[in-house]
Motif scaffolding. Structure first.
Motif, PDB file in Angstrom:
ATOM      1  N   PHE A  52     -20.382   7.963  -7.580  1.00 32.03           N
ATOM      2  CA  PHE A  52     -21.527   7.437  -7.418  1.00 32.03           C
ATOM      3  C   PHE A  52     -21.783   5.988  -8.140  1.00 32.03           C
ATOM      4  CE2 PHE A  52     -25.456   6.949  -9.879  1.00 32.03           C
ATOM      5  CZ  PHE A  52     -26.578   7.037  -8.756  1.00 32.03           C
ATOM      6  N   PHE A  53     -20.986   5.950  -9.317  1.00 30.45           N
ATOM      7  CA  PHE A  53     -21.127   4.632 -10.178  1.00 30.45           C
ATOM      8  C   PHE A  53     -20.066   3.591  -9.383  1.00 30.45           C
ATOM      9  CE2 PHE A  53     -22.557   7.789 -13.481  1.00 30.45           C
ATOM     10  CZ  PHE A  53     -23.694   6.988 -13.608  1.00 30.45           C
ATOM     11  N   TYR A  54     -19.142   3.907  -8.719  1.00 28.62           N
ATOM     12  CA  TYR A  54     -18.513   2.984  -7.881  1.00 28.62           C
ATOM     13  C   TYR A  54     -19.407   2.318  -6.889  1.00 28.62           C
ATOM     14  CZ  TYR A  54     -14.690   1.020  -5.131  1.00 28.62           C
ATOM     15  OH  TYR A  54     -14.161   0.083  -4.282  1.00 28.62           O
ATOM     16  N   LEU A  60     -24.868  -3.130  -6.648  1.00 25.51           N
ATOM     17  CA  LEU A  60     -25.558  -4.250  -7.527  1.00 25.51           C
ATOM     18  C   LEU A  60     -24.723  -5.545  -7.552  1.00 25.51           C
ATOM     19  CD1 LEU A  60     -26.261  -1.636 -10.790  1.00 25.51           C
ATOM     20  CD2 LEU A  60     -27.667  -2.518  -9.077  1.00 25.51           C
ATOM     21  N   PHE A  61     -23.596  -5.492  -7.659  1.00 30.70           N
ATOM     22  CA  PHE A  61     -22.762  -6.679  -7.426  1.00 30.70           C
ATOM     23  C   PHE A  61     -23.256  -7.396  -6.190  1.00 30.70           C
ATOM     24  CE2 PHE A  61     -19.485  -5.167 -10.308  1.00 30.70           C
ATOM     25  CZ  PHE A  61     -19.932  -5.904 -11.475  1.00 30.70           C
ATOM     26  N   ARG A  62     -23.218  -6.771  -5.001  1.00 31.55           N
ATOM     27  CA  ARG A  62     -23.584  -7.299  -3.847  1.00 31.55           C
ATOM     28  C   ARG A  62     -24.970  -8.024  -3.879  1.00 31.55           C
ATOM     29  NH1 ARG A  62     -21.453  -3.292   0.657  1.00 31.55           N
ATOM     30  NH2 ARG A  62     -19.457  -3.923   0.551  1.00 31.55           N
ATOM     31  N   LEU A  63     -26.111  -7.135  -4.352  1.00 32.94           N
ATOM     32  CA  LEU A  63     -27.401  -7.705  -4.569  1.00 32.94           C
ATOM     33  C   LEU A  63     -27.427  -8.972  -5.406  1.00 32.94           C
ATOM     34  CD1 LEU A  63     -30.471  -6.889  -3.913  1.00 32.94           C
ATOM     35  CD2 LEU A  63     -30.424  -5.880  -6.121  1.00 32.94           C
ATOM     36  N   PHE A 133     -18.199   0.555 -13.854  1.00 32.69           N
ATOM     37  CA  PHE A 133     -18.985  -0.559 -13.813  1.00 32.69           C
ATOM     38  C   PHE A 133     -17.859  -1.971 -14.369  1.00 32.69           C
ATOM     39  CE2 PHE A 133     -21.365  -4.254 -15.574  1.00 32.69           C
ATOM     40  CZ  PHE A 133     -22.065  -4.523 -14.532  1.00 32.69           C
ATOM     41  N   LEU A 134     -17.167  -1.761 -15.352  1.00 36.15           N
ATOM     42  CA  LEU A 134     -16.232  -2.824 -15.915  1.00 36.15           C
ATOM     43  C   LEU A 134     -14.864  -2.775 -14.890  1.00 36.15           C
ATOM     44  CD1 LEU A 134     -16.101  -2.071 -19.826  1.00 36.15           C
ATOM     45  CD2 LEU A 134     -16.996  -3.788 -18.502  1.00 36.15           C
ATOM     46  N   ALA A 135     -14.327  -1.826 -14.331  1.00 39.57           N
ATOM     47  CA  ALA A 135     -13.334  -1.828 -13.410  1.00 39.57           C
ATOM     48  C   ALA A 135     -13.789  -2.422 -12.084  1.00 39.57           C
ATOM     49  CB  ALA A 135     -12.869  -0.232 -13.202  1.00 39.57           C
ATOM     50  N   MET A 136     -14.814  -2.242 -11.698  1.00 33.72           N
ATOM     51  CA  MET A 136     -15.635  -3.215 -10.620  1.00 33.72           C
ATOM     52  C   MET A 136     -15.738  -4.418 -10.780  1.00 33.72           C
ATOM     53  SD  MET A 136     -15.901  -1.432  -7.709  1.00 33.72           S
ATOM     54  CE  MET A 136     -16.880  -2.488  -6.905  1.00 33.72           C
ATOM     55  N   SER A 140     -12.176  -5.367  -8.799  1.00 33.07           N
ATOM     56  CA  SER A 140     -13.168  -4.917  -7.555  1.00 33.07           C
ATOM     57  C   SER A 140     -12.016  -5.202  -6.561  1.00 33.07           C
ATOM     58  CB  SER A 140     -14.133  -5.433  -7.240  1.00 33.07           C
ATOM     59  OG  SER A 140     -14.089  -6.877  -7.221  1.00 33.07           O
ATOM     60  N   ARG A 141     -11.174  -6.162  -6.607  1.00 34.71           N
ATOM     61  CA  ARG A 141     -10.217  -6.488  -5.436  1.00 34.71           C
ATOM     62  C   ARG A 141      -8.958  -5.780  -5.385  1.00 34.71           C
ATOM     63  NH1 ARG A 141     -11.722 -11.584  -2.810  1.00 34.71           N
ATOM     64  NH2 ARG A 141     -13.455 -12.350  -3.793  1.00 34.71           N
TER      65      ARG A 141
END
Length: 167
Positions: A52-54, A60-63, A133-136, A140-141
């Motif tokens: 869910f949080f991933y 959120l990052f895309r937005l 969130f921090l890992a993303m 994220s890549r």
């Protein structure tokens, strides 16, 4: 037929596991669940929380990126003669970023241990929403990030449930 009390207990263990895995196993034992039931609940809740949080973080990052892209497109219309965006100076300077204990811990973990440190410490120390969130944000890549986060949750779930069972 499952009673409402049992269903509420079950859902609360899943929700607690999705947010803070470290306290889910003791609470599950307080509700009277067995080792296997606690292990399944905490693992399922933790992995569902990571998923869910991933995807929430990714959205959120895309937005945020889309918003910034539009902002820079609009501000490029107001470029000065030199071709540079002229900053609007306000009378109040930006407040300095305040570092609290948690921020220092996150910076220390990231700089000292990198991605493995964040992944390993997410379920127990950071919490699943913050760690995901921090890992993303920082990694994220990286391939299989969601797999590594889920594997960390599974391992910590087994360790915590076994620890609570023994003591």
């Amino acid at each position: 037929m499952i009673s409402e009390a049992i269903l509420i207990k079950q859902l609360s263990i899943l929700l607690i596991s999705a947010i803070k895995l470290m306290v889910a196993a003791p609470i599950s034992y307080l509700f009277g669940y067995s080792y296997l039931h606690t292990l399944i609940n905490t693992t399922a809740g933790g992995v569902l929380g990571v998923l869910f949080f991933y995807f929430l973080s990714r959205s959120l990052f895309r937005l945020y990126r889309n918003y910034l892209h539009r902002f820079y497109t609009i501000t490029s219309f107001f470029k000065g003669k030199s071709g540079q965006i002229q900053p609007i100076r306000s009378q109040n300077p930006k407040p300095k970023k305040k570092f609290n204990r948690r921020n220092r811990l996150i910076v220390r973990i990231r700089s000292k241990y990198g991605m493995p440190g964040i992944i390993i410490l997410t379920p127990v120390l950071l919490s699943i929403p913050l760690g995901t969130f921090l890992a993303m944000k920082y990694y994220s890549r990286k391939r299989n990030l969601i797999v590594w986060l889920s594997l960390s949750v599974i391992i910590w779930s087994v360790l915590l449930t076994t620890f609570v069972e023994l003591f």
